[in-house]
Design a protein around this motif. Structure first.
Motif, PDB file in Angstrom:
ATOM      1  N   ALA A   1       0.815  -1.219   0.000  1.00  0.00           N
ATOM      2  CA  ALA A   1       0.000   0.000   0.000  1.00  0.00           C
ATOM      3  C   ALA A   1       0.848   1.269   0.000  1.00  0.00           C
ATOM      4  O   ALA A   1       0.399   2.320  -0.440  1.00  0.00           O
ATOM      5  N   HIS A   2       2.090   1.178   0.506  1.00  0.00           N
ATOM      6  CA  HIS A   2       2.934   2.381   0.551  1.00  0.00           C
ATOM      7  C   HIS A   2       3.110   2.982  -0.848  1.00  0.00           C
ATOM      8  O   HIS A   2       3.203   4.183  -1.002  1.00  0.00           O
ATOM      9  N   VAL A   3       3.257   2.131  -1.836  1.00  0.00           N
ATOM     10  CA  VAL A   3       3.615   2.610  -3.181  1.00  0.00           C
ATOM     11  C   VAL A   3       2.517   2.368  -4.204  1.00  0.00           C
ATOM     12  O   VAL A   3       2.732   2.497  -5.406  1.00  0.00           O
TER      13      VAL A   3
ATOM     14  N   PRO B   1       2.889   4.274  10.669  1.00  0.00           N
ATOM     15  CA  PRO B   1       1.504   3.908  10.346  1.00  0.00           C
ATOM     16  C   PRO B   1       1.120   2.463  10.646  1.00  0.00           C
ATOM     17  O   PRO B   1      -0.066   2.137  10.625  1.00  0.00           O
ATOM     18  N   HIS B   2       2.087   1.570  10.939  1.00  0.00           N
ATOM     19  CA  HIS B   2       1.779   0.134  11.003  1.00  0.00           C
ATOM     20  C   HIS B   2       1.138  -0.276  12.329  1.00  0.00           C
ATOM     21  O   HIS B   2       1.534  -1.262  12.959  1.00  0.00           O
ATOM     22  N   ALA B   3       0.115   0.486  12.737  1.00  0.00           N
ATOM     23  CA  ALA B   3      -0.448   0.322  14.087  1.00  0.00           C
ATOM     24  C   ALA B   3      -1.088  -1.039  14.316  1.00  0.00           C
ATOM     25  O   ALA B   3      -1.180  -1.508  15.454  1.00  0.00           O
TER      26      ALA B   3
ATOM     27  N   SER C   1      13.039  -6.250   6.443  1.00  0.00           N
ATOM     28  CA  SER C   1      13.403  -5.326   5.361  1.00  0.00           C
ATOM     29  C   SER C   1      12.986  -3.889   5.601  1.00  0.00           C
ATOM     30  O   SER C   1      13.721  -2.975   5.314  1.00  0.00           O
ATOM     31  N   HIS C   2      11.769  -3.655   6.080  1.00  0.00           N
ATOM     32  CA  HIS C   2      11.395  -2.263   6.342  1.00  0.00           C
ATOM     33  C   HIS C   2      10.786  -2.131   7.724  1.00  0.00           C
ATOM     34  O   HIS C   2      10.368  -3.099   8.324  1.00  0.00           O
ATOM     35  N   ASP C   3      10.810  -0.909   8.234  1.00  0.00           N
ATOM     36  CA  ASP C   3      10.458  -0.632   9.621  1.00  0.00           C
ATOM     37  C   ASP C   3       8.955  -0.771   9.865  1.00  0.00           C
ATOM     38  O   ASP C   3       8.272   0.197  10.140  1.00  0.00           O
TER      39      ASP C   3
ATOM     40  N   SER D   1       3.944  -8.233   6.894  1.00  0.00           N
ATOM     41  CA  SER D   1       3.926  -6.960   7.615  1.00  0.00           C
ATOM     42  C   SER D   1       2.725  -6.114   7.224  1.00  0.00           C
ATOM     43  O   SER D   1       1.888  -5.785   8.073  1.00  0.00           O
ATOM     44  N   ASP D   2       2.594  -5.776   5.954  1.00  0.00           N
ATOM     45  CA  ASP D   2       1.624  -4.781   5.507  1.00  0.00           C
ATOM     46  C   ASP D   2       0.512  -5.384   4.670  1.00  0.00           C
ATOM     47  O   ASP D   2      -0.342  -4.658   4.168  1.00  0.00           O
ATOM     48  N   ALA D   3       0.547  -6.696   4.480  1.00  0.00           N
ATOM     49  CA  ALA D   3      -0.468  -7.330   3.639  1.00  0.00           C
ATOM     50  C   ALA D   3      -0.586  -8.789   4.035  1.00  0.00           C
ATOM     51  O   ALA D   3       0.386  -9.397   4.484  1.00  0.00           O
TER      52      ALA D   3
HETATM   53 ZN   LIG Z   1       5.002  -0.708   5.663  1.00  0.00          ZN
END
Ligand SMILES: [Zn+2]
Lengths: 327, 401
Positions: A62-64, A155-157, A221-223, A296-298
């Motif tokens: 979603a970031h990109v 944002p990764h609440a 890989s990412h925070d 992480s995000d998905a």
């Molecule tokens: Zn992220």
């Protein structure tokens, strides 16, 4: 930007999409979820009273994400739009403007316990960086003109189960506001799902307790795991910041490798939303073995091991624990 | 150039006292080339005042960079591409952006060669393709602004009406038609930074037109689009064929959506096509125009809209979400598409809340309010104002810097 919003209001809502398959379906609440984790929460709360369209699907970043005209049409005909907020969805404002939607845009992280972005440069305090929230402190001088900033907050609440409970409560509130007749159902669904979240949190805490304290530093890989770190006491280091938008610089990576050696990191992981290449490079330079894939995000697709939020969190802690204690 | 710490202090001051020290500034500039004379006129798009006129070597088509810091005048007949510093730049500070406004000036960079034609930017790298040599000369924006002639060169096998795109550590190069050297290229090759090919040719018959939208780059072919995205290590190229439902035709001019990811192309003489390259079915939406098309542009501010000018003198507001014309406005006398393709005809650009349409035969720019879609005025420009690009935006300026 306010001028553009006014314009959108003048032009009015986009007519609804063609094809309402049945009367029952037509009466369902039309929900747009910005990404897969939110869609899963919404499904648990909405049950069969809602139809959910997910903009950024399984394994998507979603970031990109770049919104399409079709996404604007979808948002334009929605009854409720559920988003994370905290600038996680960088595309949100332009998408909402283009859609001219009249639906409420509900930021699910609102009211949650929110962490500052440890990477925030220049004018905010650096307390989180100092305690190791990011591997970036040593590489500040590499700051380039035009470098993109990613907002004040991490944002990764959803990586804290407490916050996930709040997301679910916010979804129930939004659904009740849009569909009062279904409110009791939404509340009851949220309640029973909340119990599953409680059980999940207890499992995570028990799993972390089995990991010796001096082995609780790992690399991703990412925070994206700042909230997991904050809640459950596993320290995450990452070459990339809270957004995947800008790649790590060579000096960021060098600083991280130095830090890995100093902190004696126990394991290193790839993420489903990022390219594994950099992590593989760091693994080979530090002698750490890649301990598996974290979500992480998905979510994963439905055949994967993280098709729901509950599965994702269980998969992550099991993978982390397995890699650290494994062999 | 200010330092990070100075910026940080300025921001803290502006937050802690009041907004009085940080002033919100909006600046937009129009760069206009002439159909006959070798010059570029710069006009302040907000008050209509002429800021400067730059003498160049030949009539030019104009390109603005993604950042808006540079504008390039491609002078095909004079064999040169001239770099211009727009004078407007932005620095992103998260919560706000700073704007820096200076006088526009010639950057001191000229890229010379035989018959420059396609000029393409990708991520701050500019590739000027010289048809007469089959060579691309590549330079980055920083070098242009510093006036440093830091070119690298990649060669294709033969002169061609071709194109090159500097794509990170790779270059995408058009492949000439060997049997018929005068015809359009037949495909795209991925090459390394030096121009050495990697892998085979991606077929793209009659290649003409390329554009970027978000993280996708596309080339238009007689058979559909070549869609380029980031692959694992090198660019991934995929062919998206035109749908069977489309009438006979092809795209030869492509522009990329801003804010929303899509492409807008010509298709036949009186149609345009909206393309979502990320889907397999229904990727193409054809939109018929009342008469033949003259020029089209996307709106970088209102992502929902693009504009098409037709030969009956009308400007059409295209709703790219609905896929239909939302509004039409008569602006000029008719400009027939009969005659040579490069005859003087209107061109469209968007400067903030204004749409600007050149009217070369009347020597004016027509201004249209992008919100109300009503005509709000004219700016007279000497000669035959032809190509137009705009740069600008809003940002803060901090006192005492
Ligand atoms: Zn992220």
């Amino acid at each position: 930007m306010s001028r553009t919003l006014k314009l959108a209001a003048v032009i009015g809502a986009i007519t609804s999409l063609p094809m309402a398959p049945s009367v029952a379906a037509a009466e369902n609440l039309k929900v747009v979820a910005s990404f897969s984790i939110i869609a899963d929460f919404a499904k648990n709360v909405g049950g069969d009273r809602v139809d959910i369209v997910t903009l950024v699907g399984p394994n998507g970043d979603a970031h990109v994400y770049e919104p399409k005209p079709a996404d604007a049409a979808t948002v334009g005909s929605a009854d409720v739009v559920l988003v994370n907020g905290l600038q996680f969805e960088g595309f949100l404002q332009r998408l909402v403007e283009a859609s001219a939607t009249k639906a409420p845009i509900v930021e699910l992280s609102k009211g949650g316990e929110v962490l500052r972005n440890s990477e925030e440069e220049g004018h905010h305090d650096q307390e989180k960086a100092a305690e190791g929230g990011g591997g970036h402190a040593a590489a500040e001088e590499g700051h380039e003109e035009g470098h993109h900033h990613h907002g004040e907050y991490d944002p990764h609440a959803w990586q804290s189960v407490h916050n996930a409970e709040l997301y679910v409560k916010n979804i129930a509130d939004a659904f009740c506001a849009a569909d009062a007749a279904g409110c009791d159902t939404y509340r009851a669904n949220a309640e029973s799902y909340g119990q599953q979240l409680d059980a999940l949190e207890a499992e995570i805490k028990a799993a972390v307790a089995e990991i010796p304290e001096d082995k609780r530093t790992i690399i991703t890989s990412h925070d994206a795991f700042g909230y997991f770190e904050h809640e459950y006491g596993i320290k995450f280091l990452a070459p990339e910041g809270v957004s995947t938008e800008s790649e790590a610089s060579a000096s960021d990576v060098a600083a991280l490798i130095k830090q890995i050696r100093q902190d004696k990191a126990s394991a290193i992981f790839v993420e489903n939303v990022t390219n594994p290449r950099l992590i593989e490079q760091i693994a080979s330079e530090t002698g750490l073995k890649v301990g598996g894939e974290l979500y992480s995000d998905a979510l994963s697709d439905k055949d994967g091991s993280a098709a729901t939020y509950l599965e994702m969190m269980r998969h992550n802690i099991t993978t982390i624990k397995g890699a650290i204690l494994g062999s | 150039m200010r330092t990070n710490s100075a910026t940080a202090i300025a921001l803290l001051v502006s937050l802690s006292t009041s907004a009085a020290r940080a002033e919100e500034v909006t600046a937009w500039r129009l760069f206009i080339s002439d159909h006959a004379d070798p010059k570029v006129t710069v006009i302040d798009a907000i008050d209509g005042e002429k800021l400067d006129t730059f003498e160049i070597k030949g009539p030019a088509s104009l390109h603005r960079s993604e950042s808006g810091r540079t504008v390039f005048a491609v002078q095909g007949t004079a064999g040169v591409v001239t770099g211009i510093a727009s004078g407007i730049s932005f620095e992103d500070h998260g919560e706000h952006g700073d704007i820096d406004v200076e006088a526009p000036k010639l950057a001191g960079i000229e890229i010379t060669g035989k018959k420059p034609s396609h000029f393409v930017e990708h991520n701050g790298d500019f590739a000027a393709f010289f048809d007469g040599e089959g060579v691309a000369r590549i330079i980055d924006e920083k070098s242009v602004l510093e006036g440093k002639p830091d070119f690298r060169e990649v060669k294709t096998d033969a002169p061609q009406h071709g194109v090159a795109v500097a794509y990170g550590s790779h270059v995408l190069l058009s492949e000439p038609n060997r049997e018929k050297p005068d015809e359009l290229p037949v495909g795209i090759r991925v090459a390394d930074k030096t121009g050495a090919p990697i892998g085979g040719i991606h077929a793209c018959p009659d290649l003409h037109g390329e554009a970027s939208s978000g993280d996708i780059l596309a080339f238009a072919c007689a058979t559909g689009l070549l869609v380029v995205s980031h692959g694992d290590g090198s660019p991934a190229v995929r062919h998206l064929p035109y749908a069977d439902s489309l009438p006979e035709g092809k795209t030869t001019t492509l522009i990329g959506g801003r804010g929303l990811q899509y492409f807008l192309g010509n298709y036949g003489v009186d149609k345009v096509v909206l393309i979502d390259p990320t889907i397999e079915s229904d990727a193409f939406r054809l939109i018929s125009l009342p008469t033949r098309r003259v020029h089209f542009a996307v709106d970088p501010v209102r992502a929902k809209f693009a504009y098409v000018f037709t030969e009956d003198g009308q400007l059409h507001q295209l709703d790219v979400v609905k896929g239909e014309i939302a509004n039409s406005l008569k602006l000029t006398d008719p400009y027939s598409m009969d005659g040579h393709w490069s005859d003087p005809r209107p061109r469209v650009a968007v400067a903030g809340d204004r749409i600007v349409v050149t009217d070369p035969l009347q020597g004016v720019l027509h201004l249209v309010d992008a919100t109300s879609f009503e005509k709000t005025g004219d700016i007279a420009v000497e000669g035959k104002p032809f190509n137009v690009v705009s740069v600008g935006g809003s940002g803060q300026t901090h006192e005492g810097e």
